[in-house]
Structures are given as C-alpha cells and as structure tokens.
Design a protein around this motif. Structure first.
Motif, PDB file in Angstrom:
ATOM      1  N   LEU A 195       0.853   3.577  13.745  1.00  0.00           N
ATOM      2  CA  LEU A 195       0.088   2.797  14.714  1.00  0.00           C
ATOM      3  C   LEU A 195      -1.222   2.258  14.142  1.00  0.00           C
ATOM      4  N   THR A 196      -1.963   3.064  13.385  1.00  0.00           N
ATOM      5  CA  THR A 196      -3.275   2.647  12.879  1.00  0.00           C
ATOM      6  C   THR A 196      -3.181   2.242  11.418  1.00  0.00           C
ATOM      7  N   VAL A 197      -3.697   1.055  11.108  1.00  0.00           N
ATOM      8  CA  VAL A 197      -3.713   0.557   9.729  1.00  0.00           C
ATOM      9  C   VAL A 197      -5.106   0.023   9.404  1.00  0.00           C
ATOM     10  N   SER A 198      -5.409  -0.037   8.119  1.00  0.00           N
ATOM     11  CA  SER A 198      -6.600  -0.754   7.646  1.00  0.00           C
ATOM     12  C   SER A 198      -6.158  -2.082   7.057  1.00  0.00           C
ATOM     13  N   GLY A 199      -7.077  -3.067   7.077  1.00  0.00           N
ATOM     14  CA  GLY A 199      -6.694  -4.367   6.562  1.00  0.00           C
ATOM     15  C   GLY A 199      -7.893  -5.261   6.310  1.00  0.00           C
ATOM     16  N   PRO A 200      -7.636  -6.505   5.901  1.00  0.00           N
ATOM     17  CA  PRO A 200      -8.690  -7.436   5.501  1.00  0.00           C
ATOM     18  C   PRO A 200      -9.132  -8.379   6.620  1.00  0.00           C
ATOM     19  N   MET A 201     -10.389  -8.814   6.530  1.00  0.00           N
ATOM     20  CA  MET A 201     -10.941  -9.870   7.377  1.00  0.00           C
ATOM     21  C   MET A 201     -11.725 -10.822   6.486  1.00  0.00           C
ATOM     22  N   ALA A 202     -11.674 -12.098   6.819  1.00  0.00           N
ATOM     23  CA  ALA A 202     -12.411 -13.105   6.046  1.00  0.00           C
ATOM     24  C   ALA A 202     -12.491 -14.382   6.866  1.00  0.00           C
ATOM     25  N   ARG A 203     -13.089 -15.410   6.277  1.00  0.00           N
ATOM     26  CA  ARG A 203     -13.236 -16.676   6.996  1.00  0.00           C
ATOM     27  C   ARG A 203     -12.028 -17.586   6.827  1.00  0.00           C
ATOM     28  N   ASN A 204     -11.183 -17.303   5.843  1.00  0.00           N
ATOM     29  CA  ASN A 204      -9.988 -18.126   5.662  1.00  0.00           C
ATOM     30  C   ASN A 204      -8.859 -17.264   5.116  1.00  0.00           C
ATOM     31  N   VAL A 205      -7.660 -17.821   5.105  1.00  0.00           N
ATOM     32  CA  VAL A 205      -6.478 -17.043   4.740  1.00  0.00           C
ATOM     33  C   VAL A 205      -6.487 -16.680   3.263  1.00  0.00           C
ATOM     34  N   ALA A 206      -6.907 -17.586   2.390  1.00  0.00           N
ATOM     35  CA  ALA A 206      -6.914 -17.292   0.955  1.00  0.00           C
ATOM     36  C   ALA A 206      -7.812 -16.094   0.649  1.00  0.00           C
ATOM     37  N   ASP A 207      -8.947 -15.997   1.333  1.00  0.00           N
ATOM     38  CA  ASP A 207      -9.846 -14.865   1.105  1.00  0.00           C
ATOM     39  C   ASP A 207      -9.235 -13.565   1.638  1.00  0.00           C
ATOM     40  N   VAL A 208      -8.530 -13.637   2.774  1.00  0.00           N
ATOM     41  CA  VAL A 208      -7.807 -12.471   3.288  1.00  0.00           C
ATOM     42  C   VAL A 208      -6.769 -12.016   2.270  1.00  0.00           C
ATOM     43  N   ARG A 209      -6.069 -12.968   1.705  1.00  0.00           N
ATOM     44  CA  ARG A 209      -5.050 -12.666   0.688  1.00  0.00           C
ATOM     45  C   ARG A 209      -5.678 -11.947  -0.510  1.00  0.00           C
ATOM     46  N   LEU A 210      -6.845 -12.417  -0.935  1.00  0.00           N
ATOM     47  CA  LEU A 210      -7.539 -11.810  -2.072  1.00  0.00           C
ATOM     48  C   LEU A 210      -7.914 -10.360  -1.781  1.00  0.00           C
ATOM     49  N   LEU A 211      -8.519 -10.110  -0.619  1.00  0.00           N
ATOM     50  CA  LEU A 211      -8.917  -8.748  -0.285  1.00  0.00           C
ATOM     51  C   LEU A 211      -7.701  -7.845  -0.123  1.00  0.00           C
ATOM     52  N   LEU A 212      -6.637  -8.348   0.512  1.00  0.00           N
ATOM     53  CA  LEU A 212      -5.441  -7.540   0.672  1.00  0.00           C
ATOM     54  C   LEU A 212      -4.846  -7.144  -0.673  1.00  0.00           C
ATOM     55  N   ALA A 213      -4.918  -8.041  -1.652  1.00  0.00           N
ATOM     56  CA  ALA A 213      -4.394  -7.725  -2.977  1.00  0.00           C
ATOM     57  C   ALA A 213      -5.097  -6.515  -3.579  1.00  0.00           C
ATOM     58  N   ALA A 214      -6.383  -6.348  -3.264  1.00  0.00           N
ATOM     59  CA  ALA A 214      -7.122  -5.195  -3.768  1.00  0.00           C
ATOM     60  C   ALA A 214      -6.883  -3.946  -2.923  1.00  0.00           C
ATOM     61  N   GLN A 215      -6.684  -4.132  -1.615  1.00  0.00           N
ATOM     62  CA  GLN A 215      -6.492  -2.993  -0.723  1.00  0.00           C
ATOM     63  C   GLN A 215      -5.105  -2.376  -0.856  1.00  0.00           C
ATOM     64  N   ALA A 216      -4.092  -3.195  -1.119  1.00  0.00           N
ATOM     65  CA  ALA A 216      -2.701  -2.746  -1.087  1.00  0.00           C
ATOM     66  C   ALA A 216      -2.364  -1.929  -2.324  1.00  0.00           C
ATOM     67  N   GLY A 217      -1.400  -1.025  -2.166  1.00  0.00           N
ATOM     68  CA  GLY A 217      -0.941  -0.243  -3.302  1.00  0.00           C
ATOM     69  C   GLY A 217      -0.422   1.111  -2.882  1.00  0.00           C
ATOM     70  N   TYR A 218       0.270   1.748  -3.771  1.00  0.00           N
ATOM     71  CA  TYR A 218       0.879   3.039  -3.468  1.00  0.00           C
ATOM     72  C   TYR A 218      -0.138   4.157  -3.619  1.00  0.00           C
ATOM     73  N   ASP A 219      -0.103   5.107  -2.686  1.00  0.00           N
ATOM     74  CA  ASP A 219      -0.942   6.302  -2.746  1.00  0.00           C
ATOM     75  C   ASP A 219      -0.141   7.452  -2.164  1.00  0.00           C
ATOM     76  N   ALA A 220       0.137   8.458  -2.974  1.00  0.00           N
ATOM     77  CA  ALA A 220       1.003   9.565  -2.554  1.00  0.00           C
ATOM     78  C   ALA A 220       0.416  10.363  -1.399  1.00  0.00           C
ATOM     79  N   ARG A 221      -0.884  10.228  -1.123  1.00  0.00           N
ATOM     80  CA  ARG A 221      -1.487  10.963  -0.010  1.00  0.00           C
ATOM     81  C   ARG A 221      -1.110  10.374   1.343  1.00  0.00           C
ATOM     82  N   ASP A 222      -0.579   9.166   1.344  1.00  0.00           N
ATOM     83  CA  ASP A 222      -0.164   8.511   2.582  1.00  0.00           C
ATOM     84  C   ASP A 222       1.360   8.552   2.670  1.00  0.00           C
ATOM     85  N   PRO A 223       1.929   9.292   3.630  1.00  0.00           N
ATOM     86  CA  PRO A 223       3.392   9.387   3.710  1.00  0.00           C
ATOM     87  C   PRO A 223       4.088   8.059   3.935  1.00  0.00           C
ATOM     88  N   LEU A 224       3.383   7.064   4.484  1.00  0.00           N
ATOM     89  CA  LEU A 224       3.985   5.756   4.733  1.00  0.00           C
ATOM     90  C   LEU A 224       3.788   4.781   3.582  1.00  0.00           C
TER      91      LEU A 224
END
Length: 494
Positions: free
Chosen positions: A213-242
């Motif tokens: 239900l709860t996720v973290s994610g990006p906010m910005a003034r345009n879609v390209a900037d959201v895409r950039l931040l998401l690229a840094a936020q996303a990735g595998y982490d074994a501490r998160d079961p999902l």
C-alpha cells in the motif's frame, strides 16, 4: 546566470550543465537557498533545513565534477526530502510532537540511494503528522499553504514537497504515497507526482514488509525530471520483501506521439464521491485532450466495495506502527493518527480475510478492463483546494463523508490496484487552482507510463486549456504568520 534563472532550470538541464562544467553546484545551491529564504515564509513548505552541510557537499560536488570521471545521476542537485523519511544528522519529526528532537543516525534506504547518486539533501519538506491526511499541517512546523493561494491547502501528505517545487525552491523532491500522498499535492500545486509500482523504490522502514500500500517516489516540475529522480531511487534491496530487479532504465525512455494514444477515462471509478464543479472541469479537460490523442473514450469501471478494503488494509498499518505508543498513552497521538489506530484495533481476522478476497476480485476485473487502453485517466482530487484551516473535507455535494479521508477516494482506489499512477498538470480548474489528471498505467508498466505522460505533457504545453500553470511568485513576498499559528512550541533544528 541570474539567480532566478538557476532556480527555474530543470533537473535534467542542471545536471547536464554541471557535467559540462558550465554550472557550479555551489551556485545552484546558493540560488535555491536564496529562493527558499525569500518565498518559504509565505507558504511554509519546509521543515528542518541543513544549509551549511549542503554547502559543504556542494563544494565537494564541484571539486569532483572539475576532476572529471564518472558522476552520479543526481550529482550536485539540491533536493528536498519529505519529513517522513529518515535523514542522517538532520531533524526528522514525522510532523509529530513525539519526534520533535529526533535526529536519526542513518539515512533510510531511499535517502541513501539518492545521496549515493550525488543528490544534496538541502531541506526536509512538511507533512501532516505521520502522513495521516491530505492537508499538510502539524503542531511542529505549522501548515503549508498552496502556492497559488496561501490560505488554501497544498494537499498532502507530500504537500511541502509539492509547494517547494511549484515555487522553484528546489529542482527535485521526494514524496511517499499510501492513498494519494504523491498525487494529490502534485495536482493541487501544479507539479508532477509519480506513484511507482510497489517494490520498485525499495523501503527498509515498512513494519508490514509485504504490504504494497505505501510506496516512496519522485516529484518534480516535469516528467523528465521525475524520470531522472526515479532512476536514482529505484533498485533492488534485500531488506524490502517486495523489492525486485527491473530493467526499467527510467532515464532513457522511448519517444511517443500523443496522437497514437488510446485513453479510457472514468469520472469516479463507479464509487468515488466527486464535486459537481470538479466533474464539469474534468469533462472540459477530456474534450480538450481529445484533440491530441487517437482515442479518449469513457470506460465503465465499477470498484464498488473498495472503500472498505482500503479502510481495513490502511488501518492494519496504523496498528502495526502505533500500538506501543497508543497503549502507553493515546493522547500522544494526534486525532487522525489515533482514529486510524482505533479503527484497526477494532477489526477482526474475518474483516481482513473478507477484505483481501474483495480486493483480489476487484483487482482482476480492473486489470482486464485496463488492458484495452494505453492508460486509464481520471481526476486526481474530488474537489478544488479548500482552506488549510479546515482539517479535512466533511461533505461533497451536500452529502456527509463517513471518514476524514474519504475525499481521497480517486487516488486510493488505484493504490489498492497496485498499478503505477501519477498526477500530470492539466491547466487550472473552475476556481483557478491547478488541476491534475490521474494517469494509471499497466501493471508494472512504470517506464511505459512515464513515456505516455511525457508525450501528453508535450502536447499540453501548447494548449492554453491544458498547459502547466505557475504561481505568481511576486504575490508571495509577504510572510504569513497564520501558517505557523498552529505550532504550540518552536521546534529545535539540527
């Protein structure tokens, strides 16, 4: 460049200029700090600041850029972090008097990822207590006003991030979303808020690790900037079961022509309350959008029964998070947080089983309908922005709402489906407040949804009825003491 020109740079362009040695991270940070000091007293978007540490990191980022070599995706970019996210060495209050002096020793998983990508955490952004509700106000920092009309609310719970972005204080901000907390403030402030698929952005702080239900994610003034931040936020982490590995590569994207898109739209998902004036605004936007796409047609979606599902699953999270505090003293929790805990504590195992069965059936029905379109579209918010002094919406079209968060239905029904979804600016509404459309992508189709949103954003930019609005910053020159009036004690700042 002039200071004002620096603060209006997109994150993508600022990153390019830093890599080309045409922009100093120090100059960019100083411009952002100057903008914060000039504008924030009028809207109160920020919580704790860490300007001096940020300046040290900006000087280090400048030295690294000048030496050449590989730089992170967000190298030298100032960023605001929502005050629900733990930040090492920086006050993190969760908008709660219980944590007025809480300075974490470590960054949480998401913050660690963006800092390792070179982002410079410059300030925390305001949020309701524990993120409960879509009106950003609390007794630690006060209320956040809407940049287009500071006595109106900025939405929530990522309201501080949305308001800071709309006023060009920062090029990027983080947010989180349970029932709409990335999308609602983005809509009301005229920026982009993206709710990713559960697990794409890893979390090490959910008490119920398997809950999507709860996720973290990006906010910005345009879609390209959201895409950039998401690229840094996303990735595998074994501490998160999902958490899962994905080849999304959000930074690259694929160019689409909006005229090829097939959009299915719904006013209310067959179950959500919607203000008459907002419904009329949405229909007017649909007519304007039709000019830019191949198909824009109504789709008969009926998610009746999803409200009770959301009540139960959301309440489970509050029980997991606040049981110890409540049992110590219920008065330690604010009214929204306490009400959610008590709702959950009164539920049974039978309630949980029935809820998950209903959610599963509705999920399968929705996925079957959604597969016929590139994207499903709806309004983001059921009503125009109301005064922040009103804790929440009590009624829609004269009909009382049964709980303080029922007015968030348009977004929380999509949280329950788990599809990626977002708010894209779409002009203003009947009250001249920003209006966002909710775009819902295919299951796990985050990259494709960003491509679609970028195509629509490009089409909207040349259409006066749909283009992203910007606030009149000159009207925000005077500080608002009312926004701080609900603070009972001044917070200490690390």
């Amino acid at each position: 460049m002039a200071l004002d020109s620096l603060t209006t740079l997109s994150a993508v362009e600022a990153r390019r200029l830093i890599r080309a040695h045409e922009l100093s991270p120090v100059e960019l940070l100083d411009a952002c700090i100057a903008r914060m000091e000039a504008i924030d007293p009028a809207i109160n978007a920020l919580a704790a600041r860490c300007f001096e540490r940020a300046r040290i990191e900006a000087r280090r980022a400048e030295d690294m850029a000048m030496r050449g070599g590989e730089l992170g995706l967000l190298h030298g970019l100032p960023i605001g972090v929502k005050d629900l996210e733990e930040t090492a060495g920086v006050l993190t209050t969760y908008g709660s008097a219980l944590f007025r002096d809480n300075v974490p020793a470590h960054d949480n998983a998401m913050v660690a990822r963006i800092r390792s990508a070179g982002a410079i955490v410059t300030a925390k952004t305001n949020t309701p207590e524990m993120g409960a509700g879509a009106n950003t106000r609390n007794v630690v920092w006060g209320a956040t006003g809407n940049p287009f009309a500071p006595m109106l609310n900025a939405g929530g719970s990522s309201g501080g991030s949305a308001a800071a972005l709309a006023t060009d204080m920062l090029p990027l901000c983080t947010g989180s979303d349970t029932g709409g907390s990335l999308r609602i403030p983005a809509s009301l402030c005229g920026v982009v808020g993206f709710r990713p698929s559960p697990g794409l952005v890893p979390s090490d702080r959910r008490e119920l690790g398997w809950s999507p239900l709860t996720v973290s994610g990006p906010m910005a003034r345009n879609v390209a900037d959201v895409r950039l931040l998401l690229a840094a936020q996303a990735g595998y982490d074994a501490r998160d079961p999902l958490s899962y590995r994905d080849d999304i590569e959000p930074l690259r994207g694929h160019a689409l022509d909006a005229s090829t898109l097939r959009i299915g739209y719904t006013d209310d998902f067959g179950t959500c309350a919607l203000d008459h004036a907002t419904r009329a605004t949405f229909h007017a936007k649909v007519e304007a959008i039709r000019r830019h796409v191949k198909v824009c047609e109504p789709v008969d979606i009926d998610l009746n029964g999803i409200d009770r599902c959301f009540d139960v699953i959301r309440a489970q999270q509050f029980v997991a998070q606040f049981r110890e505090t409540y049992e110590r003293d219920p008065a330690l929790l604010g009214p929204n947080t306490r009400a959610n805990y008590e709702m959950g504590a009164s539920m049974s195992l039978a309630d949980a089983v029935s809820t998950h069965a209903t959610q599963t059936a509705l999920y399968r029905r929705f996925q079957e309908q959604a597969r016929h379109y590139d994207v499903i579209m709806s309004p983001v918010v059921c009503i125009t922005a109301f005064p922040w002094r009103q804790w929440h919406l009590d009624a829609i079209n004269g009909q009382p709402l049964d709980t303080y968060y029922r007015w968030l239905g348009l977004t929380y029904v999509m949280s329950m489906m788990t599809n990626p979804s977002m708010s894209l600016p779409c002009g203003v509404d009947h009250a001249a407040v920003p209006f966002g459309i909710q775009l819902v992508g295919a299951l796990r189709g985050d990259a494709r949804l960003l491509d679609i949103a970028e195509a629509l954003e490009t089409a909207f930019a040349s259409d006066d009825a749909l283009a992203r609005p910007t606030p009149a910053l000159h009207a925000l020159a005077e500080p608002s003491h009312e926004l701080k009036s609900i603070v009972t004690h001044p917070p200490s700042i690390a």
